[in-house]
Design a protein around this motif. Structure first.
Motif, PDB file in Angstrom:
ATOM      1  N   ASN A 118     -12.487 -16.286  -1.370  1.00  0.00           N
ATOM      2  CA  ASN A 118     -12.705 -15.122  -0.524  1.00  0.00           C
ATOM      3  C   ASN A 118     -11.924 -15.261   0.773  1.00  0.00           C
ATOM      4  O   ASN A 118     -12.462 -15.177   1.862  1.00  0.00           O
ATOM      5  N   PHE A 119     -10.669 -15.528   0.637  1.00  0.00           N
ATOM      6  CA  PHE A 119      -9.767 -15.725   1.761  1.00  0.00           C
ATOM      7  C   PHE A 119      -8.713 -14.641   1.705  1.00  0.00           C
ATOM      8  O   PHE A 119      -8.462 -14.079   0.635  1.00  0.00           O
ATOM      9  N   SER A 120      -8.108 -14.348   2.838  1.00  0.00           N
ATOM     10  CA  SER A 120      -6.914 -13.533   2.737  1.00  0.00           C
ATOM     11  C   SER A 120      -5.754 -14.365   3.263  1.00  0.00           C
ATOM     12  O   SER A 120      -5.708 -14.726   4.435  1.00  0.00           O
ATOM     13  N   VAL A 121      -4.895 -14.747   2.360  1.00  0.00           N
ATOM     14  CA  VAL A 121      -3.844 -15.708   2.667  1.00  0.00           C
ATOM     15  C   VAL A 121      -2.662 -15.013   3.332  1.00  0.00           C
ATOM     16  O   VAL A 121      -2.197 -13.979   2.877  1.00  0.00           O
ATOM     17  N   THR A 122      -2.201 -15.608   4.441  1.00  0.00           N
ATOM     18  CA  THR A 122      -1.087 -14.992   5.157  1.00  0.00           C
ATOM     19  C   THR A 122       0.151 -15.869   5.158  1.00  0.00           C
ATOM     20  O   THR A 122       1.214 -15.456   5.560  1.00  0.00           O
TER      21      THR A 122
ATOM     22  N   LEU B  90      -6.325 -25.188   2.239  1.00  0.00           N
ATOM     23  CA  LEU B  90      -6.375 -23.793   2.627  1.00  0.00           C
ATOM     24  C   LEU B  90      -7.023 -23.781   4.006  1.00  0.00           C
ATOM     25  O   LEU B  90      -8.140 -24.247   4.163  1.00  0.00           O
ATOM     26  N   VAL B  91      -6.317 -23.281   4.976  1.00  0.00           N
ATOM     27  CA  VAL B  91      -6.797 -23.363   6.350  1.00  0.00           C
ATOM     28  C   VAL B  91      -6.982 -21.982   6.954  1.00  0.00           C
ATOM     29  O   VAL B  91      -6.117 -21.121   6.809  1.00  0.00           O
ATOM     30  N   CYS B  92      -8.103 -21.782   7.619  1.00  0.00           N
ATOM     31  CA  CYS B  92      -8.334 -20.509   8.291  1.00  0.00           C
ATOM     32  C   CYS B  92      -7.689 -20.548   9.671  1.00  0.00           C
ATOM     33  O   CYS B  92      -8.003 -21.408  10.480  1.00  0.00           O
ATOM     34  N   GLU B  93      -6.804 -19.604   9.888  1.00  0.00           N
ATOM     35  CA  GLU B  93      -6.083 -19.523  11.164  1.00  0.00           C
ATOM     36  C   GLU B  93      -7.040 -19.383  12.327  1.00  0.00           C
ATOM     37  O   GLU B  93      -6.766 -19.836  13.436  1.00  0.00           O
ATOM     38  N   ALA B  94      -8.125 -18.658  12.081  1.00  0.00           N
ATOM     39  CA  ALA B  94      -9.009 -18.314  13.183  1.00  0.00           C
ATOM     40  C   ALA B  94      -9.997 -19.428  13.494  1.00  0.00           C
ATOM     41  O   ALA B  94     -10.050 -19.925  14.610  1.00  0.00           O
ATOM     42  N   CYS B  95     -10.767 -19.849  12.501  1.00  0.00           N
ATOM     43  CA  CYS B  95     -11.806 -20.829  12.810  1.00  0.00           C
ATOM     44  C   CYS B  95     -11.387 -22.258  12.498  1.00  0.00           C
ATOM     45  O   CYS B  95     -12.075 -23.197  12.842  1.00  0.00           O
ATOM     46  N   LEU B 128      -1.774 -23.448   2.403  1.00  0.00           N
ATOM     47  CA  LEU B 128      -2.034 -22.019   2.518  1.00  0.00           C
ATOM     48  C   LEU B 128      -2.796 -21.760   3.803  1.00  0.00           C
ATOM     49  O   LEU B 128      -3.700 -22.509   4.164  1.00  0.00           O
ATOM     50  N   GLU B 129      -2.420 -20.677   4.451  1.00  0.00           N
ATOM     51  CA  GLU B 129      -3.099 -20.337   5.676  1.00  0.00           C
ATOM     52  C   GLU B 129      -3.531 -18.887   5.589  1.00  0.00           C
ATOM     53  O   GLU B 129      -2.882 -18.086   4.914  1.00  0.00           O
TER      54      GLU B 129
END
Lengths: 138, 138
Positions: A118-122, B90-95, B128-129
């Motif tokens: 449930n990620f949106s990959v950029t 897979l890394v969340c840019e925000a958190c 992945l970001e």
DNA sequence: ATGAGAATGAGAATCAATCGCAAACAGGGC
DNA sequence: GCCCTGTTTGCGATTGATTCTCATTCTCAT
């Protein structure tokens, strides 16, 4: 296909000669440059340009989506114009050659990861390292 | 399944207490550590250990194939024990949260790339970001 | 126990990247 | 064309990570 409208309204950025110069150097480059190499090439045409300006504008260009920042093995970053068709890098440990490749499997993989987490990959960066056919034999 | 024989004959490395300490800290860590964090944790048990020793041994461990060096977005390197089942990040840019994942598509992709480019791949790093489901909404 | 080679600690050195600030510049309004 | 405001630039200093140097200490085969 909106360029830059509402929703995050990008404040107009002055077009400076340094900015223009840096962008052309990047465009003319065959491949990825790191900041230092970009600085070197830009300095040939404008000896006064500052390294800080190079770094600052690289960030600007990236934020604007004009260029991609890539990590090729080492800590140093490389930059290249954003092109159609995402490509990834394959680097030979021995001779250092960099091969670009792409594969539909990547899109498939990203789709799967997005769905499952449930990620949106950029941003997708795949880095493969190994030995090319020549270096395998040594 | 030879451990280390002929063919590249690995010279015996002294087993030092620092080496042992560093390796246990890495093993006990839930996840990736960077050099500084490893240094911090190791210092708790041996206040004399030097940061240079940390870096030196990280390289040794990597060369020996005991640990993996990973790049998580930033310039800094992270290290983790080599585990069965390659995983990617897979890394969340925000958190900033880091999710590990794996997929059979990766093996397939690597196989394809190896075949098409006549390469023998020794290292696979997929980064992945994006935005996690929580941060997507903000 | 000894000697040769390898590893260590501490601080200096290197290298990429960033920052702070005064001066120079771009672009809209007049 | 000129002015004003907000940006950008150059420069030098700074940070932060990593590597190096070197005298000292340690490991291990003999």
């Amino acid at each position: 296909m909106r360029i830059n409208r509402k929703q995050g309204e990008m404040k107009a950025r002055p077009v400076t000669s340094q900015r223009r110069l840096l962008l052309s150097v990047i465009q003319e480059a065959e491949r990825h440059l790191d900041a230092k190499e970009l600085y070197r090439r830009a300095s040939e045409r404008n000896p006064n340009i500052s390294l800080a300006t190079v770094y600052r504008n690289l960030h600007v260009f990236e934020k604007q989506g004009l260029i991609n920042e890539r990590h090729l093995g080492q800590a140093r970053c490389y930059y290249e114009m954003k092109r159609l068709g995402e490509h990834q890098h394959l680097v030979c440990e021995a001779c250092g050659q960099v091969i670009e490749f792409e594969s539909p499997l990547i899109r498939k993989l990203v789709a799967e990861v997005q769905r499952k987490n449930n990620f949106s990959v950029t941003k997708v960066e795949l880095y493969l390292e190994g030995h090319c056919h020549k270096c395998k034999e040594l």
